[in-house]
Design a protein around this motif. Structure first.
Motif: not given
Length: 215
Positions: A96-99, A146-155, A188-199
């Motif tokens: 994923w980093l290379m992608w 699609a990846h986030l839809a199948a993810a087993k966790g918040p990140w 993605i929208g919900r995921y971005l909110e979680r990332v943005l919430a990190r101090p």
């Protein structure tokens, strides 16, 4: 002290967030793109490509966003910003980093700088490149959804926050001017909110003077 050469909202944003996550002192060095500071002789000694960012860490001078983020994760293993070496999780992390850098980020550059791929003055050709780049980016963003839809966790990697998360945030942010920005996709929208919430992410955004809405 570690120094990051940056410009607000540019490809330096991901390593900036990672540095904030690590929590050790570092220095920010503003690169004034408006006055082509990234093409100056002094800056070209750090990065001959004239691109942002550059990380200076003691005697180490490092450029390329993905390389900087990976270096920071590897030199601060206690922060657990990457999976363990030799695991299948680490292999997926590398993929994923290379992608992100080789596929999504490079395609985004075609959208923002289409004139680089046509002869000078070829505005029609540049417009076609930009349009095709946006279409391709939309398909790549669908892969993230699609990846986030199948993810087993918040990140992005599931339960473990990693350097991929600020990287995905940064690239999704770059689509905010698209007809279909990444933030509009539900996962993605919900995921971005979680990332943005990190101090740490909030500290980076504030230090760069970026204003809401951030994505």
């Amino acid at each position: 002290m570690t120094k990051l050469f940056y410009h607000p909202g540019n490809a330096s944003m991901a390593p900036h967030c990672v540095l904030e996550e690590i929590g050790k002192p570092f220095e920010l060095a503003f690169v004034d793109r408006a006055h082509n500071a990234h093409k100056s002789a002094d800056y070209l000694q750090l990065n001959p490509n004239g691109l942002i960012p550059v990380l200076v860490d003691g005697d180490l001078v490092l450029y390329e966003t993905a390389a900087i983020c990976l270096h920071l994760a590897d030199t601060h293993p206690d922060k657990k910003l990457a999976p363990e070496l030799g695991t299948s999780e680490r292999a997926q992390f590398y993929k994923w980093l290379m992608w992100l850098t080789n596929t999504l980020q490079s395609t985004l550059l075609g959208y923002f700088y289409p004139e680089r791929w046509v002869d000078e003055g070829n505005t029609e050709g540049a417009a076609q490149i930009k349009a095709h780049a946006e279409t391709k980016v939309n398909g790549l963003v669908d892969q993230i959804e699609a990846h986030l839809a199948a993810a087993k966790g918040p990140w992005f990697l599931g339960e473990q926050f990693s350097i991929l998360d600020p990287y995905v945030l940064m690239l999704c942010r770059w689509t905010r001017g698209f007809t279909r920005p990444a933030r509009n996709l539900p996962h993605i929208g919900r995921y971005l909110e979680r990332v943005l919430a990190r101090p740490a992410v909030q500290r980076a955004l504030q230090a760069e003077g970026l204003q809401a809405p951030w994505v």
